[in-house]
Design a protein around this motif. Structure first.
Motif, PDB file in Angstrom:
ATOM      1  N   VAL A   1      44.190  23.731  66.679  1.00 22.58           N
ATOM      2  CA  VAL A   1      44.633  23.810  68.075  1.00 22.58           C
ATOM      3  C   VAL A   1      45.588  22.667  68.395  1.00 22.58           C
ATOM      4  O   VAL A   1      46.574  22.848  69.113  1.00 22.58           O
TER       5      VAL A   1
ATOM      6  N   GLY B   1      49.089  23.448  67.231  1.00 22.47           N
ATOM      7  CA  GLY B   1      49.708  24.629  67.820  1.00 22.47           C
ATOM      8  C   GLY B   1      49.552  25.907  67.025  1.00 22.47           C
ATOM      9  O   GLY B   1      50.099  26.946  67.415  1.00 22.47           O
TER      10      GLY B   1
ATOM     11  N   ARG C   1      46.887  28.876  70.084  1.00 20.20           N
ATOM     12  CA  ARG C   1      47.291  28.499  71.445  1.00 20.20           C
ATOM     13  C   ARG C   1      46.326  29.109  72.454  1.00 20.20           C
ATOM     14  O   ARG C   1      46.066  30.312  72.421  1.00 20.20           O
ATOM     15  N   PHE C   2      45.789  28.255  73.336  1.00 18.05           N
ATOM     16  CA  PHE C   2      44.955  28.738  74.428  1.00 18.05           C
ATOM     17  C   PHE C   2      45.830  29.084  75.629  1.00 18.05           C
ATOM     18  O   PHE C   2      46.763  28.361  75.956  1.00 18.05           O
ATOM     19  N   VAL C   3      45.528  30.201  76.268  1.00 17.72           N
ATOM     20  CA  VAL C   3      46.214  30.623  77.491  1.00 17.72           C
ATOM     21  C   VAL C   3      45.150  30.918  78.540  1.00 17.72           C
ATOM     22  O   VAL C   3      44.282  31.764  78.306  1.00 17.72           O
ATOM     23  N   PRO C   4      45.176  30.209  79.685  1.00 18.14           N
ATOM     24  CA  PRO C   4      46.027  29.077  80.063  1.00 18.14           C
ATOM     25  C   PRO C   4      45.731  27.843  79.190  1.00 18.14           C
ATOM     26  O   PRO C   4      44.634  27.682  78.664  1.00 18.14           O
ATOM     27  N   GLU C   5      46.714  26.971  79.111  1.00 22.06           N
ATOM     28  CA  GLU C   5      46.655  25.837  78.198  1.00 22.06           C
ATOM     29  C   GLU C   5      45.583  24.826  78.570  1.00 22.06           C
ATOM     30  O   GLU C   5      45.112  24.067  77.723  1.00 22.06           O
ATOM     31  N   ASN C   6      45.173  24.801  79.846  1.00 19.83           N
ATOM     32  CA  ASN C   6      44.193  23.798  80.271  1.00 19.83           C
ATOM     33  C   ASN C   6      42.836  23.962  79.569  1.00 19.83           C
ATOM     34  O   ASN C   6      42.021  23.036  79.553  1.00 19.83           O
ATOM     35  N   TRP C   7      42.598  25.130  78.943  1.00 13.91           N
ATOM     36  CA  TRP C   7      41.333  25.319  78.220  1.00 13.91           C
ATOM     37  C   TRP C   7      41.303  24.516  76.932  1.00 13.91           C
ATOM     38  O   TRP C   7      40.224  24.380  76.318  1.00 13.91           O
ATOM     39  N   ASN C   8      42.445  23.997  76.485  1.00 18.06           N
ATOM     40  CA  ASN C   8      42.450  23.102  75.321  1.00 18.06           C
ATOM     41  C   ASN C   8      41.485  21.945  75.503  1.00 18.06           C
ATOM     42  O   ASN C   8      40.748  21.568  74.598  1.00 18.06           O
TER      43      ASN C   8
ATOM     44  N   GLU D   1      46.516  33.414  69.281  1.00 18.26           N
ATOM     45  CA  GLU D   1      46.368  33.034  70.690  1.00 18.26           C
ATOM     46  C   GLU D   1      44.978  33.417  71.182  1.00 18.26           C
ATOM     47  O   GLU D   1      44.358  34.360  70.683  1.00 18.26           O
TER      48      GLU D   1
ATOM     49  N   TYR E   1      43.445  34.252  74.852  1.00 13.80           N
ATOM     50  CA  TYR E   1      43.642  34.422  76.291  1.00 13.80           C
ATOM     51  C   TYR E   1      42.281  34.332  76.975  1.00 13.80           C
ATOM     52  O   TYR E   1      41.402  35.163  76.765  1.00 13.80           O
TER      53      TYR E   1
END
Length: 958
Positions: free
Chosen positions: A400, A403, A406-413, A537, A539
């Motif tokens: 992660v 890259g 990729r987490f969508v939305p990115e804030n879940w990283n 990805e 989601y």
């Protein structure tokens, strides 16, 4: 086409055709695109979360299929160990039997029989949602091939010393007699008490007060902890206290875990019955090794009763043999054998009698309960199988960070990293019979041998034939097999064509609540056993809540069944569900209306497409998604609007387009000379912009934006405006055949493109209409789902036409606004006066008089130069002023009376709201959101009152 849109007559019909003709199977020449369905429980029924999630996945699959990608939506179900075993055990209980009466082998056969006859409910419901999964590839986590993959993974991890059997705290369900995962523990706030207990100092100098919500666990206390910097207790660190009601003494230790501000600042440490205490004890166990009885003392049996004798496997880690002999003293005899809550009552009474109860106070606390049994869960010390996750987590974190995933939305990283950097070993064993049995065998001394079968274990470890072996009775946690789902379903460990083609998969669609339980574990396992990421990805969508923002649950009585919304539900069934507490309040209110004969037939069917469109609109990327029945009603109307628009097109296309039933001749008509007027060039331009925005919305997982753009274009631009523009052209004999042909061609072309554009979200209605429209549009093919998805073509945007039509729309809307404000009948022709404006306004007026006269119902248009206008209502289009003289158009006296009534009503409403908001008792006690709603309502009423007063002033001078 039928006059009325009836989703029930088309949806199941088309799904059967799609499935029978194999349209869901992978095909296409482009890149492979694959989504793994999060496998629902085989015991499950479709709920709102499934329906929402499946809508998103199906929209993605249908979009990529239409884009020509070789698309696989892998479907399957999870064996759901605990849930499935409970279902079959209940059936046995009804016959006064239990699984032990049948024996393990017969019981498991009973479950397979149940699965064969009753375990497919949710797959049938998935079909009703329009899920275009490849049913020929359906998988089950207990299939032979997937079971072999599970065994392979377990053995390889064990051989690499990444799996071990050990003693640790787990979530223990005392009803089911098994460890359960954190996800299966539901913590709910409940009313209870906080008991403050006195622990006497052994030197007789006083006592420490310890606050606890579980007094019964004091029998397993190993220490009392204080904060090392707490000046009240620094001098006591290292001393001992008497453990009340026992013959034991325990040490006072210092640890920063203690919050000095909570209670007395003293915390009892019960490491065998509290996860936090266990971690504290791990830090101090070496120092406490010399203290008597300082280990992990498990006071409970499997069913959460106090152990009744020393022979019942009381766990005394790090105890000497001598201390084992003293075990009888650890639990006073009068508490042995008592249920934990009965023991609590007796212990509190004894503490009170011994003057060791300081006080009792009411206290709200989060109580952990099993989601299946509803029993209070105990942190329980027991031998289980664990996966060492630290090493596995490192590569998963890196995937992660760099890259690859990729987490969508990115804030879940951040959530992912927080969990992964603090990961604990994973308990993978369960004390039930249904599931993947652990491939481990024991000899009489407890030595472990791991292999697929007993014979293979003997061969692997070179064991003599006379050595007795017994297989581990436990099964693996269902999350273990689910962690292998992305590659096991594609044939791993074999290098199958499916695995070569579709792995790694494209995107995982899931809720945020299982990022750790499933997502992270799939990443770890996939990297470990395939060397590749499982998906590119992730989601992450929000969770469906009711209209009040509450989580849907049976206990709250706010559950909504998506199939009830799709197919409707009669009044009798509604009453049954309401009585059982299985619906949200909004639905219950409708039942009340039904009893008043307003809804005598219950709830009418909204159809699958309306529900899917509602879900798409709600897919905003937020954590919580509030579902309101009013939304689905609105999108049922949207589907109806699209249906009626298609009927209009079919009935009003150029006669030259309909003069023959021969398809070739019809297609040749499309190729004849056509003239595209300004409305045609405008709607075709707006269609291109719609294609661009919808495509971007789907690609960026902003389904809410894609659906909103579709809604706006379909309802406002195509249906409300372009169909109106088409009427004066098609119905005017003076208009040329070429112009009429251009309008007919555009009506069909735009509608056919719009159907393909909307198909991923609303597949059924688009298929039904497309079958009618496609021949007229020159489209060949048996189904819309295999047609190409519309592509954005910037060269087909005509900005001049856009500006022209926007001016017309603003002009007509201005006239209609005046009509509405002044209560002028919509069909009554009105004279217009124009002033100010620019030369462009004049040119546009002259070029579009026909449209303006028809759409705005204009009697005459007169430009004012320096003339003084009569009393009139006014609207602005840029600098252009539109005036409608009011004299003669309205009944002045009647209108003044109507306005006076409205003004009086609004004044009363405003006064009531202002008085309420001026009352401190209301504004300080009512919830903030309620007060804010009332404030907004007051502003709206004040604005409406001002508008009414201005209208009255204009009419009063007539």
């Amino acid at each position: 086409m039928d006059k009325n849109y009836n989703p029930q007559t088309i949806e199941q019909h088309w799904y059967q055709i799609w499935e029978q003709r194999g349209y869901f199977a992978p095909r296409g020449d482009h890149s492979p695109y694959c989504i793994m369905i999060p496998p629902p429980n085989v015991t499950g029924h479709l709920h709102m979360g499934h329906a929402f999630q499946d809508t998103i996945m199906d929209a993605l699959i249908r979009y990529h299929r239409m884009c020509g990608d070789k698309t696989l939506w892998q479907v399957g179900t999870d064996h759901a160990g605990i849930a499935t075993q409970m279902v079959v055990e209940r059936q046995l209980n009804a016959q006064n039997k239990n699984r032990h009466d049948l024996g393990r082998e017969s019981f498991i056969q009973k479950i397979w029989e149940w699965k064969e006859h009753s375990g497919g409910t949710i797959t049938h419901q998935l079909r009703r949602m329009g899920a275009s999964v490849d049913w020929t590839q359906e998988r089950f986590t207990m299939d032979e091939e997937l079971s072999q993959a599970v065994t392979e993974v377990f053995i390889r991890l064990f051989d690499e010393e990444l799996i071990y059997r050990g003693q640790r705290l787990v979530n223990w369900d005392p009803i089911l007699h098994t460890a359960i995962s954190d996800l299966e523990v539901i913590s709910e706030e409940e009313n209870s008490y906080l008991w403050h207990l006195r622990y006497p100092l052994t030197d007789g100098s006083g006592y420490l007060v310890v606050a606890t919500t579980r007094p019964e666990t004091m029998l397993g206390d190993a220490a009392v902890a204080v904060h090392p910097e707490d000046s009240r207790y620094q001098q006591l660190i290292g001393k001992e206290v008497e453990l009340p009601l026992t013959d034991r003494t325990i040490p006072i230790i210092a640890d920063t875990y203690v919050d000095p501000a909570f209670g007395s600042g003293c915390v009892k440490i019960t490491p065998a019955h509290d996860f936090n205490d266990y971690e504290v004890w791990q830090q101090h166990k070496q120092k406490l090794a010399s203290q008597p009885h300082s280990g992990l003392i498990n006071i409970f049996t499997l069913d959460a009763r106090i152990k009744s004798c020393a022979s019942e496997d009381i766990t005394l880690s790090d105890f000497s043999k001598k201390e084992h002999l003293a075990v009888y003293k650890l639990i006073p005899e009068k508490y042995r054998g008592l249920d934990r809550f009965k023991a609590r009552e007796r212990i509190i009474a004894d503490l009170e009698q011994a003057n060791l109860l300081e006080k009792k106070e009411t206290h709200k606390l989060m109580v952990p309960r099993g989601d299946r049994s509803r029993a209070v869960i105990e942190p329980y010390l027991t031998n289980q199988w664990f996966v060492k996750t630290n090493l596995l987590a490192k590569s998963a974190i890196k995937a992660v960070e760099n890259g690859e995933i990729r987490f969508v939305p990115e804030n879940w990283n951040k959530i992912y990293f927080d969990w992964m950097h603090n990961i604990q070993d994973w308990c993978i064993s369960r004390q039930i019979w249904w599931g993947h049995r652990i491939p481990a065998w024991y000899d009489a001394k407890g030595k472990i041998y791991v292999a697929p079968t007993e014979d293979q274990a003997r061969q692997k470890y070179n064991l003599p034939s006379n050595l007795q072996l017994e297989q581990d009775a436990d099964v693996l946690d269902t999350w273990f097999s689910s962690a292998l789902w992305p590659f096991s379903t594609l044939g791993w460990p074999k290098n199958t064509p499916q695995l070569q083609t579709f792995y790694p998969t494209s995107v995982l669609v899931t809720g945020f609540d299982i990022i750790f339980f499933w997502v992270a574990r799939m990443i770890m396992m996939s990297l470990k056993f395939t060397g590749k990421i499982p998906f590119h990805e992730v989601y992450i969508h929000g969770l469906i809540r009711d209209s009040e923002g509450q989580k849907m649950s049976k206990s709250k009585g706010n559950v909504l069944d998506p199939l009830d919304l799709i197919d409707g539900i009669d009044l009798e069934s509604l009453v049954t569900k309401r009585t059982a507490g299985l619906m949200q309040p909004a639905l219950a209110k409708r039942i009340e209306k039904a009893t008043r004969k307003e809804f005598p037939q219950g709830i009418s069917a909204f159809g699958c497409d309306a529900l899917r469109f509602t879900f798409a609109i709600l897919a905003t990327g937020g954590r919580d998604i509030r579902f309101d029945l009013g939304r689905i009603e609105g999108y049922r109307n949207f589907c109806n609007k699209l249906w009626n628009a298609a009927r209009y097109v079919m009935m009003n296309v150029s006669p030259e387009m309909q003069q023959s039933n021969d398809e070739e001749e019809n297609l040749s008509q499309v190729g004849k000379i056509i003239i595209l007027g300004t409305p045609e060039r405008w709607i075709l331009s707006r269609l291109q912009e719609t294609i661009r925005q919808v495509t971007e919305g789907i690609k960026s997982y902003r389904f809410d934006r894609a659906a909103q753009v579709l809604y706006s274009f379909t309802w406002n631009e195509y249906c409300d405006w372009y169909l109106e523009f088409s009427k004066p052209i098609l119905n005017n004999p003076a208009i040329s055949i070429a112009a009429k042909r251009g309008t007919s061609h555009t009506l069909i072309q735009v509608l056919e493109t719009l159907l393909r554009l909307a198909h991923p979200i609303i597949p059924f209605i688009t298929e039904e209409i497309w079958q009618q429209i496609a021949p007229l549009a020159g489209r060949e093919g048996k189904t819309i789902m295999l047609q190409p998805y519309p592509l954005f073509e910037i060269e087909n945007i005509d900005q001049t036409a856009i500006n022209e039509i926007e001016w017309i729309i603003a002009f007509v809307s201005g006239v209609r606004s005046i009509r509405s404000q002044m209560n002028i009948p919509p069909n009554k022709p009105v004279p217009l006066l124009l002033q100010a404006g620019t030369s462009d306004d004049q040119k546009r007026l002259e070029a579009n008089r026909e449209f303006l006269a028809t759409l705005a119902k204009i009697d005459s248009i007169h430009w004012l130069n320096n003339e003084q206008p009569p009393p009139a209502a006014t609207a602005l289009v840029g600098k252009l002023e539109i005036l409608i003289p009011l004299a003669g158009l309205i009944d002045t006296e009647a209108e003044l009376k109507r306005l006076d009534r409205e003004i009086q009503k609004l004044r009363k409403d405003l006064e009531r709201l202002q008085n309420k908001l001026a009352n401190p008792d209301y504004t300080e006690r009512a919830p903030t959101e309620i007060v804010e709603k009332e404030q907004l309502k007051a502003q709206e009423v004040a604005t409406a009152l001002s508008v009414m007063q201005q209208q009255r002033a204009k009419i009063a001078v007539l």
